[in-house]
Design a protein around this motif. Structure first.
Motif, PDB file in Angstrom:
ATOM      1  N   GLN A 144      35.803  19.236  47.255  1.00 30.08           N
ATOM      2  CA  GLN A 144      36.018  20.545  46.605  1.00 30.08           C
ATOM      3  C   GLN A 144      35.571  21.885  47.624  1.00 30.08           C
ATOM      4  O   GLN A 144      34.777  22.405  47.541  1.00 30.08           O
ATOM      5  N   GLY A 145      36.169  21.787  48.900  1.00 31.54           N
ATOM      6  CA  GLY A 145      36.047  22.698  49.779  1.00 31.54           C
ATOM      7  C   GLY A 145      34.785  22.533  50.687  1.00 31.54           C
ATOM      8  O   GLY A 145      34.661  23.086  51.721  1.00 31.54           O
ATOM      9  N   CYS A 146      33.845  21.549  50.597  1.00 30.78           N
ATOM     10  CA  CYS A 146      32.560  21.075  51.357  1.00 30.78           C
ATOM     11  C   CYS A 146      33.199  20.042  52.275  1.00 30.78           C
ATOM     12  O   CYS A 146      33.580  18.970  52.209  1.00 30.78           O
ATOM     13  N   GLY A 147      32.839  20.187  53.515  1.00 30.47           N
ATOM     14  CA  GLY A 147      33.160  19.223  54.888  1.00 30.47           C
ATOM     15  C   GLY A 147      31.737  18.495  54.943  1.00 30.47           C
ATOM     16  O   GLY A 147      30.693  18.879  54.916  1.00 30.47           O
ATOM     17  N   TYR A 148      32.083  17.161  54.980  1.00 33.78           N
ATOM     18  CA  TYR A 148      30.930  16.311  55.103  1.00 33.78           C
ATOM     19  C   TYR A 148      31.125  15.458  56.453  1.00 33.78           C
ATOM     20  O   TYR A 148      32.060  15.100  56.762  1.00 33.78           O
ATOM     21  N   PHE A 149      29.656  15.014  56.847  1.00 30.40           N
ATOM     22  CA  PHE A 149      29.876  14.143  58.011  1.00 30.40           C
ATOM     23  C   PHE A 149      28.570  13.256  58.046  1.00 30.40           C
ATOM     24  O   PHE A 149      27.688  13.884  57.829  1.00 30.40           O
ATOM     25  N   PRO A 150      28.802  11.986  58.471  1.00 32.92           N
ATOM     26  CA  PRO A 150      30.116  11.573  58.648  1.00 32.92           C
ATOM     27  C   PRO A 150      30.815  11.053  57.481  1.00 32.92           C
ATOM     28  O   PRO A 150      30.464  11.017  56.487  1.00 32.92           O
ATOM     29  N   ASP A 151      31.992  10.542  57.821  1.00 31.89           N
ATOM     30  CA  ASP A 151      32.859   9.788  56.817  1.00 31.89           C
ATOM     31  C   ASP A 151      32.807   8.242  56.506  1.00 31.89           C
ATOM     32  O   ASP A 151      33.426   7.803  55.854  1.00 31.89           O
ATOM     33  N   ALA A 152      31.796   7.819  57.360  1.00 32.24           N
ATOM     34  CA  ALA A 152      31.513   6.448  57.264  1.00 32.24           C
ATOM     35  C   ALA A 152      30.045   6.226  57.981  1.00 32.24           C
ATOM     36  O   ALA A 152      29.619   7.025  58.652  1.00 32.24           O
ATOM     37  N   VAL A 153      29.348   4.980  57.731  1.00 32.63           N
ATOM     38  CA  VAL A 153      27.977   4.989  58.538  1.00 32.63           C
ATOM     39  C   VAL A 153      28.287   4.859  59.943  1.00 32.63           C
ATOM     40  O   VAL A 153      29.131   4.277  60.583  1.00 32.63           O
ATOM     41  N   SER A 154      27.301   5.789  60.593  1.00 35.46           N
ATOM     42  CA  SER A 154      27.481   6.139  61.902  1.00 35.46           C
ATOM     43  C   SER A 154      26.365   5.904  62.606  1.00 35.46           C
ATOM     44  O   SER A 154      25.450   6.796  62.783  1.00 35.46           O
ATOM     45  N   LEU A 155      26.179   4.650  63.281  1.00 42.02           N
ATOM     46  CA  LEU A 155      24.973   4.505  64.181  1.00 42.02           C
ATOM     47  C   LEU A 155      25.073   5.124  65.311  1.00 42.02           C
ATOM     48  O   LEU A 155      24.032   5.533  65.867  1.00 42.02           O
ATOM     49  N   ARG A 156      26.230   5.194  65.851  1.00 42.32           N
ATOM     50  CA  ARG A 156      26.463   6.190  67.097  1.00 42.32           C
ATOM     51  C   ARG A 156      25.881   7.636  67.027  1.00 42.32           C
ATOM     52  O   ARG A 156      25.304   8.124  67.735  1.00 42.32           O
ATOM     53  N   GLY A 157      26.368   8.211  65.771  1.00 43.14           N
ATOM     54  CA  GLY A 157      25.937   9.505  65.487  1.00 43.14           C
ATOM     55  C   GLY A 157      24.335   9.768  65.356  1.00 43.14           C
ATOM     56  O   GLY A 157      23.738  10.555  65.706  1.00 43.14           O
ATOM     57  N   GLN A 158      23.656   8.502  64.799  1.00 38.05           N
ATOM     58  CA  GLN A 158      22.340   8.707  64.539  1.00 38.05           C
ATOM     59  C   GLN A 158      21.536   8.476  65.804  1.00 38.05           C
ATOM     60  O   GLN A 158      20.782   9.193  66.186  1.00 38.05           O
TER      61      GLN A 158
ATOM     62  N   ILE B  79      38.179  23.251  54.342  1.00 32.97           N
ATOM     63  CA  ILE B  79      36.738  23.326  54.482  1.00 32.97           C
ATOM     64  C   ILE B  79      36.197  24.520  54.379  1.00 32.97           C
ATOM     65  O   ILE B  79      36.747  25.305  55.318  1.00 32.97           O
ATOM     66  N   THR B  80      35.189  24.978  53.539  1.00 30.94           N
ATOM     67  CA  THR B  80      34.614  26.184  54.063  1.00 30.94           C
ATOM     68  C   THR B  80      33.389  26.216  54.210  1.00 30.94           C
ATOM     69  O   THR B  80      32.462  27.397  54.471  1.00 30.94           O
ATOM     70  N   GLN B  81      32.441  24.922  54.110  1.00 32.72           N
ATOM     71  CA  GLN B  81      31.041  24.979  54.777  1.00 32.72           C
ATOM     72  C   GLN B  81      30.983  23.510  54.861  1.00 32.72           C
ATOM     73  O   GLN B  81      31.871  22.788  54.795  1.00 32.72           O
ATOM     74  N   VAL B  82      29.696  23.077  55.678  1.00 32.62           N
ATOM     75  CA  VAL B  82      29.626  21.690  56.138  1.00 32.62           C
ATOM     76  C   VAL B  82      28.326  21.235  55.615  1.00 32.62           C
ATOM     77  O   VAL B  82      27.347  21.930  55.694  1.00 32.62           O
ATOM     78  N   SER B  83      28.001  20.028  55.362  1.00 29.76           N
ATOM     79  CA  SER B  83      26.871  19.579  54.912  1.00 29.76           C
ATOM     80  C   SER B  83      26.865  18.079  55.496  1.00 29.76           C
ATOM     81  O   SER B  83      27.756  17.492  55.673  1.00 29.76           O
ATOM     82  N   PRO B  84      25.694  17.315  55.679  1.00 31.55           N
ATOM     83  CA  PRO B  84      25.570  15.990  55.816  1.00 31.55           C
ATOM     84  C   PRO B  84      26.026  15.265  54.785  1.00 31.55           C
ATOM     85  O   PRO B  84      25.786  15.537  53.513  1.00 31.55           O
ATOM     86  N   ALA B  85      26.792  13.962  54.928  1.00 38.19           N
ATOM     87  CA  ALA B  85      27.126  12.894  53.844  1.00 38.19           C
ATOM     88  C   ALA B  85      26.214  12.057  53.505  1.00 38.19           C
ATOM     89  O   ALA B  85      26.273  11.047  53.971  1.00 38.19           O
ATOM     90  N   ARG B  86      25.002  12.792  52.752  1.00 38.61           N
ATOM     91  CA  ARG B  86      24.016  11.805  52.351  1.00 38.61           C
ATOM     92  C   ARG B  86      24.740  10.552  51.501  1.00 38.61           C
ATOM     93  O   ARG B  86      24.140   9.576  51.559  1.00 38.61           O
ATOM     94  N   HIS B  87      25.862  10.772  50.701  1.00 42.19           N
ATOM     95  CA  HIS B  87      26.207   9.683  49.954  1.00 42.19           C
ATOM     96  C   HIS B  87      27.363   8.662  50.814  1.00 42.19           C
ATOM     97  O   HIS B  87      27.377   7.610  50.276  1.00 42.19           O
ATOM     98  N   VAL B  88      27.236   9.097  52.105  1.00 43.01           N
ATOM     99  CA  VAL B  88      28.108   8.249  52.835  1.00 43.01           C
ATOM    100  C   VAL B  88      26.814   7.487  53.907  1.00 43.01           C
ATOM    101  O   VAL B  88      26.911   6.289  54.087  1.00 43.01           O
ATOM    102  N   ASP B  89      26.063   8.326  54.485  1.00 42.94           N
ATOM    103  CA  ASP B  89      25.125   7.692  55.452  1.00 42.94           C
ATOM    104  C   ASP B  89      23.730   8.557  55.339  1.00 42.94           C
ATOM    105  O   ASP B  89      23.547   9.393  56.068  1.00 42.94           O
ATOM    106  N   ALA B  90      23.073   8.061  54.518  1.00 48.10           N
ATOM    107  CA  ALA B  90      21.594   8.581  54.167  1.00 48.10           C
ATOM    108  C   ALA B  90      20.814   8.760  55.401  1.00 48.10           C
ATOM    109  O   ALA B  90      19.978   9.767  55.498  1.00 48.10           O
TER     110      ALA B  90
END
Length: 235
Positions: free
Chosen positions: A144-158, A185-196
């Motif tokens: 719905q126009g919001c960009g999320y990161f990551p799109d999978a659990v990311s131990l490397r990102g952590q 995408i018009t804004q960015v948020s952390p993907a809590r639903h993917v990688d809390a």
């Protein structure tokens, strides 16, 4: 950056084994492409989407064609080649397109740093300034126009967030740059639903002084470039 030679067009049949995708060209030929994206690619790999791919002249490559862009069935462009995020970021740094990162004279790439044996994407240096460490993350997951990161659990990102917090604790500057490679995408948020855990660490990083910014790319089958800032919402 411009794609040269020009990308070729096909229709996606399926993506599989993470690194492969089957497509059919306008002439009816079926090809297997290399997919340079380790993520889930949610919304970026729907059968029937238009795929734009490049071709290598390296004779040793098993799969000479590389999936670069997706054009969804509603017309959105997405760069699925995550390597391009660093390419366009470096171009933006060199042209001083990113207002928050202007005024540095030296750009170094892939510099070893940190207690967890990481490599920072970019380190900026200038006389009379502390070093600036920049970690780049490609954002393509859109809801719905919001960009999320990551799109999978990311131990490397952590791990990278912990390293950036340590950089700040040592008196240096640390920046997490979300390179938004999705035209919808018009804004960015952390993907809590993917990688809390990542979302929690991102909030901690901001509180510790890590700067979190997002810039959106202008995309087409001809090329892409970072052009404009987007809001980042951590709540």
């Amino acid at each position: 950056m411009e794609f040269s030679p020009q990308l070729k067009q096909a229709t996606l049949i399926k993506r599989y084994k993470r690194f492969l995708a089957d497509v059919i060209t306008p002439s009816g030929e079926e090809l297997t492409l290399h997919c340079p994206n380790t993520g889930a690619m949610t919304g970026c790999a729907t059968p029937g989407d238009t795929v734009w791919y490049s071709t290598s002249d390296n004779p040793t490559r098993k799969y000479p064609n590389t999936w670069e862009m997706t054009q969804t069935q509603n017309g959105e462009f997405i760069c699925v080649n995550t390597l391009r995020a660093n390419t366009v970021t470096k171009e933006a740094l060199e042209s001083e397109t990113i207002a928050e990162l202007m005024g540095y004279t030296t750009i170094k790439s892939e510099v070893k740093y940190g207690a967890e044996r990481s490599r920072i994407d970019f380190m900026l240096q200038a006389d009379c300034k502390v070093n600036c460490y920049i970690e780049v993350k490609s954002v393509t997951l859109s809801q719905q126009g919001c960009g999320y990161f990551p799109d999978a659990v990311s131990l490397r990102g952590q791990k990278h967030l912990r390293e950036l917090m340590n950089v700040v604790s040592q008196g240096e500057r640390a920046v997490l740059l979300f390179a938004v490679l999705h035209s919808g995408i018009t804004q960015v948020s952390p993907a809590r639903h993917v990688d809390a855990k990542y979302a929690q660490l991102l909030c901690e990083a901001q509180q510790c002084g890590v700067e979190i910014i997002a810039y959106k790319a202008e995309l087409s089958d001809k090329g892409l470039s970072l052009t404009s800032p987007l809001p980042v919402c951590l709540i």
